[in-house]
Design a protein around this motif. Structure first.
Motif, mmCIF file in Angstrom:
data_model
loop_
_atom_site.group_PDB
_atom_site.id
_atom_site.type_symbol
_atom_site.label_atom_id
_atom_site.label_comp_id
_atom_site.label_asym_id
_atom_site.label_seq_id
_atom_site.Cartn_x
_atom_site.Cartn_y
_atom_site.Cartn_z
ATOM 1 N N GLY A 269 0.791 -1.219 0.000
ATOM 2 C CA GLY A 269 0.000 0.000 0.000
ATOM 3 C C GLY A 269 0.824 1.270 0.000
ATOM 4 N N ILE A 270 2.081 1.191 -0.387
ATOM 5 C CA ILE A 270 2.961 2.356 -0.419
ATOM 6 C C ILE A 270 3.210 2.726 -1.876
ATOM 7 N N PRO A 271 2.743 3.879 -2.340
ATOM 8 C CA PRO A 271 2.963 4.247 -3.740
ATOM 9 C C PRO A 271 4.430 4.548 -4.022
ATOM 10 N N MET A 272 4.892 4.122 -5.189
ATOM 11 C CA MET A 272 6.273 4.359 -5.608
ATOM 12 C C MET A 272 6.284 4.708 -7.086
ATOM 13 N N THR A 273 7.027 5.744 -7.456
ATOM 14 C CA THR A 273 7.133 6.129 -8.859
ATOM 15 C C THR A 273 8.215 5.302 -9.553
ATOM 16 N N GLY A 274 8.191 5.332 -10.873
ATOM 17 C CA GLY A 274 9.243 4.675 -11.632
ATOM 18 C C GLY A 274 10.612 5.261 -11.334
ATOM 19 N N GLU A 275 10.662 6.572 -11.130
ATOM 20 C CA GLU A 275 11.935 7.217 -10.798
ATOM 21 C C GLU A 275 12.476 6.688 -9.469
ATOM 22 N N GLN A 276 11.587 6.537 -8.474
ATOM 23 C CA GLN A 276 12.017 6.011 -7.173
ATOM 24 C C GLN A 276 12.494 4.566 -7.291
ATOM 25 N N ALA A 277 11.795 3.750 -8.076
ATOM 26 C CA ALA A 277 12.235 2.371 -8.294
ATOM 27 C C ALA A 277 13.623 2.353 -8.928
ATOM 28 N N GLY A 278 13.856 3.262 -9.864
ATOM 29 C CA GLY A 278 15.174 3.360 -10.490
ATOM 30 C C GLY A 278 16.252 3.762 -9.500
ATOM 31 N N GLN A 279 15.894 4.643 -8.571
ATOM 32 C CA GLN A 279 16.867 5.042 -7.543
ATOM 33 C C GLN A 279 17.231 3.856 -6.652
ATOM 34 N N PHE A 280 16.248 3.034 -6.297
ATOM 35 C CA PHE A 280 16.545 1.840 -5.514
ATOM 36 C C PHE A 280 17.465 0.900 -6.286
ATOM 37 N N ASP A 281 17.264 0.773 -7.587
ATOM 38 C CA ASP A 281 18.091 -0.093 -8.417
ATOM 39 C C ASP A 281 19.543 0.382 -8.399
ATOM 40 N N ILE A 282 19.733 1.691 -8.562
ATOM 41 C CA ILE A 282 21.093 2.249 -8.541
ATOM 42 C C ILE A 282 21.714 2.066 -7.161
ATOM 43 N N TYR A 283 20.958 2.339 -6.128
ATOM 44 C CA TYR A 283 21.440 2.178 -4.751
ATOM 45 C C TYR A 283 21.883 0.736 -4.506
ATOM 46 N N HIS A 284 21.061 -0.218 -4.932
ATOM 47 C CA HIS A 284 21.403 -1.626 -4.730
ATOM 48 C C HIS A 284 22.722 -1.970 -5.431
ATOM 49 N N ASN A 285 22.881 -1.541 -6.656
ATOM 50 C CA ASN A 285 24.110 -1.837 -7.391
ATOM 51 C C ASN A 285 25.326 -1.192 -6.739
ATOM 52 N N MET A 286 25.166 0.031 -6.256
ATOM 53 C CA MET A 286 26.262 0.699 -5.545
ATOM 54 C C MET A 286 26.603 -0.042 -4.263
ATOM 55 N N LEU A 287 25.567 -0.519 -3.575
ATOM 56 C CA LEU A 287 25.771 -1.225 -2.313
ATOM 57 C C LEU A 287 26.498 -2.547 -2.526
ATOM 58 N N VAL A 288 26.104 -3.293 -3.549
ATOM 59 C CA VAL A 288 26.766 -4.567 -3.850
ATOM 60 C C VAL A 288 28.242 -4.330 -4.170
ATOM 61 N N GLU A 289 28.515 -3.313 -4.983
ATOM 62 C CA GLU A 289 29.899 -3.023 -5.356
ATOM 63 C C GLU A 289 30.727 -2.591 -4.138
ATOM 64 N N ALA A 290 30.174 -1.699 -3.337
ATOM 65 C CA ALA A 290 30.912 -1.212 -2.167
ATOM 66 C C ALA A 290 31.051 -2.292 -1.105
ATOM 67 N N ASN A 291 30.059 -3.166 -1.012
ATOM 68 C CA ASN A 291 30.086 -4.197 0.023
ATOM 69 C C ASN A 291 31.265 -5.154 -0.172
ATOM 70 N N ALA A 292 31.692 -5.332 -1.388
ATOM 71 C CA ALA A 292 32.844 -6.192 -1.658
ATOM 72 C C ALA A 292 34.122 -5.610 -1.070
ATOM 73 N N ARG A 293 34.131 -4.301 -0.852
ATOM 74 C CA ARG A 293 35.320 -3.633 -0.320
ATOM 75 C C ARG A 293 35.251 -3.373 1.173
ATOM 76 N N MET A 294 34.044 -3.153 1.730
ATOM 77 C CA MET A 294 33.983 -2.698 3.123
ATOM 78 C C MET A 294 32.922 -3.369 3.975
ATOM 79 N N ASN A 295 32.290 -4.434 3.504
ATOM 80 C CA ASN A 295 31.350 -5.206 4.321
ATOM 81 C C ASN A 295 30.280 -4.327 4.950
ATOM 82 N N LEU A 296 29.485 -3.691 4.118
ATOM 83 C CA LEU A 296 28.452 -2.769 4.590
ATOM 84 C C LEU A 296 27.218 -3.479 5.135
ATOM 85 N N THR A 297 26.820 -4.578 4.500
ATOM 86 C CA THR A 297 25.595 -5.256 4.900
ATOM 87 C C THR A 297 25.728 -6.741 4.619
#
Length: 224
Positions: A2-30
């Protein structure tokens, strides 16, 4: 949910996830970035789940102990009109958060500060309508980290697991000393998951005495 999300917001989550995966290999973020289904449920939906019921309209919010950006980055994506300040004690995590904020164009900033020191900064003390935290510390400790940053009439929201009721009981003294009152607890429902996750909403009903928060190291060693 029940939480509305725009396509732009979904795209931001996609970019964030990819950045997190890449950074996590270097510094164990999550611990759960690679499996996309686990990451979506455990990281992103879990952070925005409070938006499904009774989330207050706030102009300025602070994420205390942001780490990899939880819950501050997901909430900043979903609440573009709210100014978010993300605080963390580790410089390399703050550098990552700043990169994410710049890449996504978020209405946010990141500060390299210990939680105990943040409210000693004049502009930050009682400067926020809302303080949020996820997986940082027990409630009695969190209250001393967070409530000094919240304006009277504002809220602190802690994302917690199944031990919340016991933590709230143990935080009675801290709440009394720091000017907080338990307003409600909010079950956080993720479709297809049976986790017992809950948001604790604490209202700031009185100013926090100047002696709080105590200096770094004291808050956890001698909790209220």
């Amino acid at each position: 949910m029940g939480i509305p999300m725009t396509g732009e917001q979904a795209g931001q989550f996609d970019i964030y996830h990819n950045m997190l995966v890449e950074a996590n290999a270097r510094m164990n973020l999550t611990r759960v970035p690679d499996d996309i289904a686990e990451a979506v449920d455990r990281n992103y939906l879990d952070c925005i789940a409070p938006l499904a019921g009774g989330f207050p309209a706030v102009a300025a919010a602070v994420d205390v102990g942001s780490g990899a950006g939880f819950p501050g980055i997901p909430l900043a994506i979903m609440l573009p009109d709210t100014r978010f300040t993300l605080i963390d004690a580790l410089g390399k995590r703050v550098d990552f958060l700043r990169d994410v904020i710049a890449r996504l164009g978020l209405n946010a900033g990141a500060l390299h500060l210990r939680a105990e020191d943040a409210a000693r900064q004049g502009v930050l003390r009682e400067g926020f309508d809302l303080a949020v935290a996820r997986a940082v510390a027990p409630m009695n400790v969190l209250c001393e980290y967070m409530l000094p940053l919240v304006k009277v009439g504002g809220y602190m929201m802690a994302l917690k697991g199944p031990g919340l009721n016991g933590e709230l009981k143990a935080a009675d003294n801290a709440l009394s000393l720091l000017g907080g009152t338990i307003e409600r607890t909010q079950p956080l429902m993720i479709p297809g998951r049976d986790w017992n996750h809950t948001a604790a909403w604490i209202k700031k009903t009185a100013p926090t005495p100047e002696k709080y928060p105590r200096r770094a190291g004291t808050v956890e060693k001698r909790s209220l």
